[in-house]
Scaffold this motif. Structure first.
Motif, short mmCIF file in Angstrom:
data_model
loop_
_atom_site.label_atom_id
_atom_site.label_comp_id
_atom_site.label_asym_id
_atom_site.label_seq_id
_atom_site.Cartn_x
_atom_site.Cartn_y
_atom_site.Cartn_z
N LEU A 61 0.86 -1.18 0.00
CA LEU A 61 0.00 0.00 0.00
C LEU A 61 0.89 1.24 0.00
N GLU A 62 1.08 1.82 -1.16
CA GLU A 62 1.94 3.00 -1.33
C GLU A 62 1.10 4.24 -1.07
N THR A 63 1.13 4.75 0.15
CA THR A 63 0.30 5.91 0.49
C THR A 63 0.84 7.21 -0.08
N ASN A 78 13.16 8.00 -11.99
CA ASN A 78 12.34 8.34 -13.16
C ASN A 78 10.88 7.95 -12.97
N LEU A 79 10.45 7.85 -11.73
CA LEU A 79 9.09 7.38 -11.44
C LEU A 79 8.05 8.34 -12.02
N ASN A 80 7.06 7.78 -12.70
CA ASN A 80 6.05 8.61 -13.35
C ASN A 80 5.02 9.20 -12.40
N THR A 84 3.27 11.77 -5.70
CA THR A 84 1.82 11.60 -5.61
C THR A 84 1.45 11.11 -4.22
N LYS A 85 0.39 11.67 -3.67
CA LYS A 85 -0.07 11.31 -2.33
C LYS A 85 -1.48 10.74 -2.41
N LYS A 113 5.65 1.13 -1.56
CA LYS A 113 5.95 0.37 -2.78
C LYS A 113 7.30 0.91 -3.28
N VAL A 114 7.28 1.83 -4.25
CA VAL A 114 8.53 2.49 -4.65
C VAL A 114 8.58 3.79 -3.84
N SER A 115 8.84 3.64 -2.55
CA SER A 115 8.76 4.79 -1.65
C SER A 115 9.49 4.50 -0.34
N GLU A 116 9.73 5.56 0.41
CA GLU A 116 10.34 5.48 1.73
C GLU A 116 9.25 5.72 2.77
N PRO A 117 8.82 4.68 3.48
CA PRO A 117 7.65 4.83 4.36
C PRO A 117 7.84 5.85 5.47
#
Length: 327
Positions: A61-63, A78-80, A84-85, A113-117
């Motif tokens: 769950l990429e918040t 290069n994330l598209n 985004t939140k 997901k592709v993120s730093e929680p």
């Protein structure tokens, strides 16, 4: 940020934290050993005859899509959907829909997901909601550690069911670390010292793993040895690189294995609400649905995605799995 590990072949790392007893792990390619491959295929077969056909075993769950690192093996630079939140309303919708998963089933949730929680200011609110709505869920956290403060680590002790804290460290050599991750090495080392000290004092109840995305060189073994000497209370892990279904180029990766995939029994929800094909689909180029206007379980049981779970023997026979080496 690499997706959370959950397969049975990640160099001996076990999903159940009680089984995490080895301080160091063998640096080998899992695809070359018939016993491990047989065990992996057997695990898929068991899930095909279980409630996991209808309900996911693991949910990313990429918040929010935000990370402070720029790892050269990750699609984030290069994330598209960068920055985004996800709305609070959509987070609540997803978690409430997941309550339809039977309580007796094992469930893992990774709030990234592709993120730093730990850059997510709502992280602890989300973790509290998971504890309340999904008390059976084990929570997996993967971080580069730099945003983890002492206060945040103390707050984690109030969160139930944390399965592990997986720290993506990737290189013990200062120059290489900064080249690979784009983060200050000494600041990271300070964070690791703080976490290790609190672990030693009994203030951390869950396992901590220092991981490296391996390159198949002797450095992989040197990394494991270095962790054992410098952070003896932590686990260590090295696993193969992947090209994120071709979304990161120029990496030396293993061949695509002629076998199925446990990640057909997972959901990977991005910050936009689009559901990626799996955790290896970093850019969500191969979406299977969108939770903004679909029920989470409707997406999981969409006909084409369900077909993978029901009958697909080898990832080599289907797109986009035939370009994925991740286990």
């Amino acid at each position: 940020m690499l997706a959370a590990p959950s397969g049975s072949l990640l160099f001996g790392f076990m999903e159940e934290s009680s089984k995490m007893v080895e301080k160091t792990l063998d640096i080998v390619s899992p695809y070359h050993f018939s016993e491990q491959r047989a065990a992996y295929d057997a695990g898929i077969a068991r899930m095909r005859h279980s409630l996991y056909m209808d309900y996911p075993k693991h949910v990313h769950l990429e918040t929010q899509a935000r990370c402070n690192a720029s790892c050269n093996f990750c699609p984030y630079p290069n994330l598209n959907r960068k920055h985004t939140k996800m709305s609070d309303e959509l987070i609540d919708k997803i978690l409430n829909e997941l309550t339809e998963i039977p309580r007796e089933m094992n469930l893992q949730i990774s709030p990234f997901k592709v993120s730093e929680p730990f850059l997510e200011v709502r992280l602890f609110d989300v973790l509290e909601k998971i504890n309340t709505l999904l008390p059976q869920a084990k929570i997996a956290l993967t971080s580069n550690s730099t945003p983890i403060t002492e206060d945040k680590l103390e707050a984690l002790q109030e969160v139930k069911n944390i399965q592990y804290l997986w720290i993506s460290f990737n290189d013990h050599r200062e120059e290489e670390y900064e080249r690979v991750m784009g983060l200050p090495y000494q600041r990271t080392r300070q964070r690791l010292e703080m976490i290790h000290d609190m672990f030693a004092d009994g203030d951390v109840y869950f396992p901590v793993v220092l991981s490296r995305v391996g390159d198949g060189t002797i450095v992989d073994r040197e990394f494991v040895d270095w962790v054992g000497i410098n952070y003896p209370l932590f686990q260590s892990n090295v696993f193969p690189r992947m090209e994120w279904m071709g979304q990161v180029e120029g990496l030396n990766v293993n061949p695509v294995p002629n076998m199925g995939c446990e990640r057909w029994f997972e959901l990977s929800i991005t910050a936009t609400g689009e559901v990626a094909h799996c955790c290896a689909d970093g850019q969500a180029e191969f979406p299977i649905g969108n939770v903004n206007d679909q029920h989470v379980l409707e997406v999981y049981n969409s006909p084409e995605y369900r077909k993978l779970r029901e009958a697909t023997v080898s990832r080599l026979s289907v797109e986009p799995c035939n370009r994925c080496t991740f286990m």
